[in-house]
Design an enzyme around this catalytic site. Structure first.
Site, PDB file in Angstrom:
ATOM      1  N   ASP A 222     -37.139  -4.795  21.982  1.00 54.65           N
ATOM      2  CA  ASP A 222     -36.160  -3.878  22.542  1.00 54.65           C
ATOM      3  C   ASP A 222     -34.787  -4.541  22.376  1.00 54.65           C
ATOM      4  O   ASP A 222     -34.680  -5.706  21.964  1.00 54.65           O
ATOM      5  CB  ASP A 222     -36.470  -3.524  23.998  1.00 54.65           C
TER       6      ASP A 222
HETATM    7  C1  NOJ Z   1     -33.021   0.126  24.861  1.00 54.46           C
HETATM    8  C2  NOJ Z   1     -34.125   1.028  25.296  1.00 54.46           C
HETATM    9  O1  NOJ Z   1     -34.933   0.375  26.257  1.00 54.46           O
HETATM   10  C3  NOJ Z   1     -35.000   1.488  24.158  1.00 54.46           C
HETATM   11  O2  NOJ Z   1     -35.939   2.408  24.633  1.00 54.46           O
HETATM   12  C4  NOJ Z   1     -34.161   2.064  23.063  1.00 54.46           C
HETATM   13  O3  NOJ Z   1     -34.983   2.551  22.042  1.00 54.46           O
HETATM   14  C5  NOJ Z   1     -33.216   0.988  22.562  1.00 54.46           C
HETATM   15  N1  NOJ Z   1     -32.354   0.566  23.648  1.00 54.46           N
HETATM   16  C6  NOJ Z   1     -32.358   1.468  21.398  1.00 54.46           C
HETATM   17  O4  NOJ Z   1     -31.417   2.361  21.814  1.00 54.46           O
END
Ligand code: NOJ
Length: 758
Positions: free
Chosen positions: A291
């Protein structure tokens, strides 16, 4: 070494030539050989490059890295970047892809990822709402359209579906998943994966999906986003992992790990989860993307001392690609050179990334997912019709006294009141892709579209909910003082025959980082509601929400409650369809609605405990100031008709391994209109080697019946349905007694029993 490279180059060249000549989709044949050949050509730096994911700085969905745009561009040109996120439009993705294709040595195309969560431009209900339809075909179709609209903008990889089971309404991201049940979350997740990916990843109208967040993210302590997760092994395997296993089996291209730590180990650095379970035990061949900066964030967890250390932990644990964190970029090369990590480990990650790129067909045409011809397909009529259809199916009717709904056609004066009544933005929800701000059909508009000119529809806002600028990253300011619109709203209500009170949550009250300690009506909404109620009790609450809310007062006092979540582009029209009976509501709650926030986390599939509550004593598991059960339970939802469940019959009372039982019963529509029922099957394993929930959803069917019509419904019970992660630490069924429950929600159920002999 040189010889190996040359051979590899020849093999690779001939594969490409062959693929082009015979037009064989790269997904079909020889992907592994192509991957190996390409890998053999790569330098260490080029390999690491494939594991780097940059934000394109078009859109920020997390804290920005400290690399500037020029530096990033140079790295892309040098083949040091495998993928980008938040780069939107055919022009932008084409330009970025050209940087690699025209400058780098090996010309390995990049992936372009984006959070296409409930639509790209045509916006569908937020995932929690969509799940309330329990309609897997409709959900798959919405995902198919989202993929098509993504490709029209150069995106070939979505960070969806989110399949984190969550039981806590305080957690803002509960809106982004499928609620509290592992089975429902699994089947919805698989439907979405099928919709995004189709049957063939190389089809230029489908995109790669991501199952996220692996794992446990939805169990953040106290519902506070990014918070610590305490999960025992039993719960992890029986509740959290099943949707991911289903996604892996459905061939999801990628998995995203998560920000949280899990019993002391950050998920991003969790070897058992990523390497041992996902990759080894399940044999899944895709790649794990971190993430946003979650590798680097292991420093803040107090788990890694610097970026290099974080990179070492993450790569060893099976995190293949580093999203915007810079740890792999900074640390991996030295780790290999210093012998701290084996290059084979790196190779495994690179192969996983290349495999997905080959399967997508990017080596045949790196620009195949930047399809300008599809631009005319954005938000077209056909897509909007699908959005309206799934929006209608997603609403849940919680209360309908004196048949206040559907609204009578003889009504002449309807009031539509509340801060969300004419809001064209909140229905677009959070994680809205490129859904245009203020582009949804509001409730006022929908109601006006639905009624003839002889009906007076009067709107009064009453009060503001969110104020000032609203955006993905910034906190929302709630109006707590301005009551200047109250008087007008009360006057409008006084004159109306029926009042539609449109209340709930702003789009930016749920979503990432939007955890709340209160889940009632924010701001002055409750006060407004009670003022209106003083002059007109004929109220239907039209609830807009990204989470289960505390609506106890409304449930006690109002005759009608319709949960509409945030329904997307066609929200107002779909709501009017239900309010006026053009569509008979069929949605069922994918999450329990609590009596108060103090019950959270709340879920139907609880265990019995050693002290199931008793009304006479306090020394049992309950509360002294509240009932312990939900106000509206999981699976609950009314219809404008009624259904009668006949007595269930089971084909035998004993089952042996390898055998199947048939459970059958008759469902009858006993009302006056056509309706659709979600028939739910729950199971309880009465005595087991590890304690089991009192009931667990195991299957469901959508059944449509004309008034007076009956249908015989059958469910098959097989050994797989009885399996769970047992005290032996494996999935198995155990001999003994089982109870089966059938019904239209998780509480009103008819029971039959059988036993399994082993
Ligand atoms: C953080 C989020 O937790 C995740 O779900 C997302 O896909 C990414 N950022 C990218 O935006």
């Amino acid at each position: 070494m040189k010889k190996t490279c040359l051979t590899a180059l020849i093999i690779l060249g001939s594969y490409f030539a062959q693929a082009q000549k015979s037009n064989i989709p790269s997904s079909v044949k020889n992907v592994e050989a192509k991957v190996d050949s390409l890998l053999a050509l790569m330098t260490l730096e080029e390999k690491i490059g494939q594991l780097v994911l940059y934000n394109g700085s078009w859109d920020l969905t997390g804290p920005a890295s400290n690399l500037d745009a020029r530096q990033k561009e140079q790295n892309i040109k040098n083949g040091r970047v495998g993928a980008m996120l938040n780069v939107l439009s055919v022009e932008a993705t084409t330009e970025a892809q050209k940087l690699v294709m025209e400058n780098s040595r090996l010309k390995i195309p990049m992936l372009f990822g984006y959070d296409v969560i409930h639509g790209y431009s045509t916006i569908f209900p937020v995932p929690l709402g969509e799940t309330a339809s329990w309609d897997l075909e409709a959900i798959e179709e919405a995902a198919r359209i989202a993929a098509l609209e993504s490709v029209a903008n150069g995106v070939n990889w979505t960070f969806s579906p989110m399949i984190d089971v969550s039981r806590d309404a305080r957690w803002g991201r509960i809106m982004e998943g499928s609620g509290e049940d592992p089975f429902l979350t699994s089947v919805v997740g698989v439907a979405k994966i099928k919709g995004y990916q189709g049957n063939d990843l190389s089809n230029p109208r489908t995109i790669a999906a991501t199952a996220k967040h692996f794992a446990g993210y939805g169990f953040a302590e106290a519902g506070r986003d990014y918070n610590t997760v305490h999960l025992g092994e039993n719960e992890l395997h029986n509740t959290i992992l099943p949707p991911f296993k289903a996604a892996a089996e459905a061939g999801v291209a990628t998995v995203m790990n998560s920000f949280n730590d899990l019993d002391g180990i950050p998920a991003t650095g969790h070897k058992v989860l990523q390497r041992d379970v996902l990759k080894e035990a399940w044999g899944w061949e895709g790649f794990v993307v971190s993430d946003w900066a979650s590798i680097t964030e292991m420093i803040y967890h107090g788990f890694a001392k610097d970026k290099t250390h974080a990179a070492e932990i993450a790569i060893k644990a099976g995190s293949d690609m580093d999203m915007e964190g810079g740890s792999y970029e900074e640390g991996l090369a030295n780790l290999v050179k210093d012998g701290k990590i084996d290059e084979n480990l790196l190779d495994d990650s690179v192969k996983r990334v290349l495999r997905v790129k080959f399967k997508l067909g990017l080596f045949e045409d790196p620009y195949r997912y930047a399809n300008k011809d599809l631009l005319g397909q954005l938000s077209v009529k056909e897509h909007m019709a699908v959005a309206r259809d799934i929006a209608r199916k997603s609403m849940v009717l919680l209360k309908n006294e004196k048949n206040i709904l559907p609204l009578r056609s003889t009504l002449k004066n309807i009031a539509v009141i509340g801060p969300l009544a004419d809001d064209k933005d909140t229905p677009i929800g959070n994680w809205r892709g490129q859904g245009e701000a203020n582009s949804a059909v509001s409730v006022v508009e929908g109601v006006k579209n639905a009624v003839g000119s002889g009906v007076k529809v009067t709107y009064a806002k009453g009060t503001d909910l969110g104020m000032g600028e609203r955006s993905f990253l910034m906190p929302l300011e709630i109006n707590k003082t301005d009551r200047s619109g109250f008087a007008e709203a009360v006057e409008v209500a006084r004159k109306a025959e029926v009042v539609l009170m449109v209340l709930g949550e702003d789009a930016f009250q749920s979503g990432e980082g939007r955890s709340q300690v209160e889940i009632g009506f924010a701001g002055l909404q409750q006060e407004l509601l009670e003022e209106v109620y003083k002059v007109n009790k004929n109220i239907v609450l039209v609830l807009m929400n990204g989470r289960p809310m505390d609506i106890s007062w409304a449930a006690e006092n109002l005759p009608g409650i319709l949960v509409t979540w945030q329904l997307g582009s066609e929200s107002g029209n779909a709501i009017a369809d239900v309010l006026f009976g053009k569509y008979n509501p069929s949605g069922k709650l994918p999450v329990s609605f609590p009596r108060s926030v103090g019950q959270e986390p709340l879920y139907y599939n609880q265990k019995n405990t050693g002290r199931p509550s008793s009304p006479e004593h306090v020394t049992f598991s309950g509360y002294t100031d509240s009932e312990k059960d939900a106000l509206f339970p999981f699976g609950f939802g009314l219809s404008y008709t009624t259904f009668e469940y006949g007595e269930p019959k089971i084909s035998a009372s004993q089952m042996s391994p390898g055998e199947k039982l048939e459970l059958s019963f008759t469902l009858r529509n006993t009302g006056k209109v056509k309706g659709r029922e979600v028939v739910q099957l729950y199971l309880r394993d009465v005595i087991a080697s590890a304690t089991r929930p009192m009931k667990e959803l195991k299957d469901f069917q959508l059944v449509e019946l004309a008034p007076g019509e009956s249908k015989s419904i059958k469910f098959i019970i097989d050994d797989k349905m009885l399996q769970f992660y047992s005290a032996n630490r494996i999935w198995e069924s155990e001999a003994g007694d089982f109870e089966l429950f059938l019904g239209g929600n998780s509480e009103d159920l008819k029971k039959v029993t059988f036993s399994l002999n082993k």
